[in-house]
Design an enzyme around this catalytic site. Structure first.
Site: not given
Length: 388
Positions: A140, A273
């Site tokens: 991220h 994911d």
């Protein structure tokens, strides 16, 4: 008129039965019986095979070279079509940490189009970020990290036509308590992730309404005997769900087994994911703004950190059984009913039960996926005798 599925074994809601016959009428599950129906009824014969509920992936970023953050309906539709080959019949398109403007556009696009996809059903949006902390940032972008904002969540929910079903935050951030209470009150499942929180901070978040730990072990403060951290909270707190990525790269099978044993398989959620390289050859891809190399079955950003996965949910089911840490019944539950329950949608998907949409998969006794059905219609199948 009703049609019937015959198979050796059926993973029904709360029990395993078979051989027998499962009724489907107008795309809806009817009753199960060990007795053959009337002679005139249509019977689809899956002798030698198993019937399980369609899988539910509550954490998936992309598939077949498309990323949710591309903000493209055609890509979203291709993901929905592609995951049928993974046994997935319902999913939550999952965003990444990004600018407020980018997330505005993505949630607006999904909210306007989620009912139009032609493949697996979109059950809502999972916002993974941007309310995280840097130490366990994963893949991220930290430039967009911030404290939780109820106003921004309200804006995203309005833009998405009330489609947000789950949001992940770091519980140690300022304002987390108020944010969690608000989101949980709006029936948005609050998940904890990408966080260096202490056990007590995680415990307080759960007391405020958080109910899911995102990809347990990954992106969170580890278990230590003097500070149990996020991992300890995921294992020890009551009535919470723990996601886990069982691809053999994110978590050692022994650690996965420990989590399942202490958390309970009813509260363990198999997720992928998966990023855009799922279903694609190894090579170079993107995850949001980061270049990713997929090699030896793992997706990594520069520096070697894992960047999502290329895991397919049917393979996660197969893996945990082959690792000897779950029975087929438990593995299927962790990939169907448990994820649906974790976001409050087990009343409409993740089960084979009367009145539910006839979304199901056909498996070999070795747990190979042979076919995927949506609303009683075969939408994916291997070219194999007996599968149609």
């Amino acid at each position: 008129m009703s049609k019937y599925i015959f198979a050796d074994k059926f993973f029904l809601d709360g029990k395993v039965e078979g051989p027998g016959f499962l009724e489907i009428k107008d795309g809806i599950f009817g009753s199960f019986s060990e007795n053959r129906p009337v002679a005139a009824a249509e019977i689809i014969d899956f002798a030698g095979h198993w019937i399980a509920p369609g899988l539910v992936d509550t954490h998936i970023h992309g598939f077949r070279n498309h990323d949710i953050m591309d903000n493209d309906f055609e890509g979203l539709n291709q993901i929905s079509e592609g995951v049928l080959s993974c046994g997935v019949t319902s999913f939550l398109p999952t965003t990444l940490t990004s600018s407020t403007e980018a997330l505005n556009h993505v949630v607006e696009m999904i909210g306007a189009n989620y009912k139009k996809v032609s493949g697996a059903k979109i059950k809502g949006i999972f916002l993974e970020g941007p309310f995280f902390t840097e130490k366990h940032k994963g893949a991220h972008n930290t430039r967009y990290f911030s404290d939780p904002s109820i106003e921004r969540l309200k804006d995203w929910q309005e833009l998405s036509n009330d489609s947000i079903k789950k949001i992940a935050i770091a519980p140690e951030r300022k304002g987390a308590a108020e944010f969690i209470e608000y989101a949980a009150g709006e029936k948005i499942a609050v998940a904890l992730a990408h966080s260096d929180a202490t056990y007590e901070e995680a415990k307080q978040a759960v007391e405020n309404g958080a109910s899911i730990f995102v990809h347990t072990f990954n992106g969170m403060s580890p278990l230590h005997h003097r500070e149990p951290g996020m991992v300890g909270a995921a294992m020890n707190l009551k009535d919470v769900f723990a996601e886990i990525i069982c691809d053999g790269h994110h978590v050692h099978p022994a650690a996965a087994n420990i989590l399942m044993n202490v958390r309970g398989r009813d509260y363990t959620v198999l997720v992928t994911d998966c990023m855009m390289a799922g279903g694609m050859p190894e090579g170079n891809y993107q995850l949001g703004e980061f270049p990713v190399e997929v090699k030896a079955g793992a997706a990594r950003i520069e520096g070697g950190s894992l960047a999502g996965s290329i895991l397919q949910l049917n393979d996660a089911v197969k893996n945990v059984v082959e690792w000897g840490i779950a029975t087929p019944e438990e593995a299927i539950y962790m990939a169907s009913t448990a994820p649906a329950k974790s976001i409050g949608l087990d009343v409409e998907c993740g089960k084979i039960a009367e009145g539910y949409a006839a979304d199901f998969i056909v498996l070999s006794p070795e747990l190979d996926l042979l076919a995927t059905y949506l609303d009683g219609v075969c939408r994916y199948h291997l070219q194999k005798e007996g599968v149609r």
